[in-house]
Design a protein around this motif. Structure first.
Motif: not given
Length: 290
Positions: A119-121, A126-127, A147-149, A152-154
């Protein structure tokens, strides 16, 4: 009255004289009495005869006891041994159940982590083509939130990936430990249970398994245990027996042909191999003269 006083005086008890205390006996001066001294020999209680005793092993020692005791002692020892074996088996089963339960929980957690990673990948994808500068120019606050999102995902992906890496390493280490334990048990079995086993025999069994049966070393490491090794050893012995050529029998010595004269009732003639040197010379001279 005088008569009454006289009778009372006569009936009065005589004064009690003090009695000197007896001196304590000197115990040390008493002569010791030997056990059994003075007793009738027939009154003594006889001990068990040797015929009523039997000898048996107990805890590595030879002991004697009344007949029938051996069976009871051995039954008790067998019962104790079986009880210990049952307790050991129960402990192993409990430990195995705990490991299975832990592995099941760890498996569920790992599956959830892998699903989260997917899910994270997907969200990070999308970025990939975002032009951050253009986004800031167009909408600064939205770009900063995006950018904050992204950050956080990384970070979340790094944590999940690290957890999965640790789980993989733990499984690898456990598998290596189990393999080393099985190989040690197999080696110990071969050294103690296989007659004539040696390092050279082990190499021959391994070569037979890899060259003749098509196993790889990794396959053998994953499968080796005492039962598998015994099977391979027996197969190697059978292969040797089938492919070993029997020793050629020694050639039989044939006797030389006897010379038979064309005469009626010919005299018996000696075999050349049985002749002495003088007889052989005379025989040759006779042949030359003919």
């Amino acid at each position: 009255m005088d008569g009454e006083q006289e009778s009372i005086a006569l009936e009065a008890p005589a004064p009690i004289e003090p009695v000197e205390p007896n001196e304590p006996e000197n115990l040390e001066a008493t002569e010791p009495v030997e056990p059994g001294e003075g007793e009738d020999e027939e009154a003594r209680e006889p001990g068990p005869d040797d015929e009523d005793l039997e000898e048996f092993d107990w805890d590595g020692k030879k002991i004697k006891g009344p007949k029938g005791l051996k069976d009871g002692v051995l039954r008790q020892a067998d019962y104790t041994r079986k009880t210990q074996e049952i307790a050991e088996t129960r402990r192993e089963l409990e430990e195995r159940a705990q490991r299975i339960d832990q592995q099941s929980k760890a498996g569920e957690e790992e599956m959830n982590a892998r699903a989260a990673l997917i899910s994270i990948d997907s969200d990070l994808k999308s970025y990939e083509n975002v032009d951050w500068d253009a986004w800031e120019t167009q909408d600064l606050f939205a770009a900063q939130a995006g950018f904050r999102k992204f950050q956080q995902l990384k970070a979340a992906r790094g944590e999940v990936a690290g957890y999965l890496g640790e789980r993989q390493k733990a499984r690898t280490d456990q598998a290596q430990q189990e393999t080393a334990k099985r190989l040690q048990e197999t080696r110990r079995y071969a050294e103690t249970q296989i007659k004539g086993w040696s390092e050279e025999v082990d190499k021959k069994v391994t070569d037979f398994a890899t060259k003749e049966l098509g196993f790889t070393w990794d396959m053998l490491k994953g499968a080796y245990n005492p039962a598998v090794y015994k099977t391979l050893h027996l197969a190697w012995l059978g292969h040797q027996a089938v492919n070993t050529k029997p020793n050629a029998p020694a050639p039989k010595l044939t006797e030389p042909l006897r010379v038979v004269a064309a005469k009626a009732n010919p005299p018996a003639r000696k075999n050349l191999a049985e002749m002495s040197m003088e007889e052989y010379v005379a025989h040759r001279q006779k042949q030359d003269a003919q």
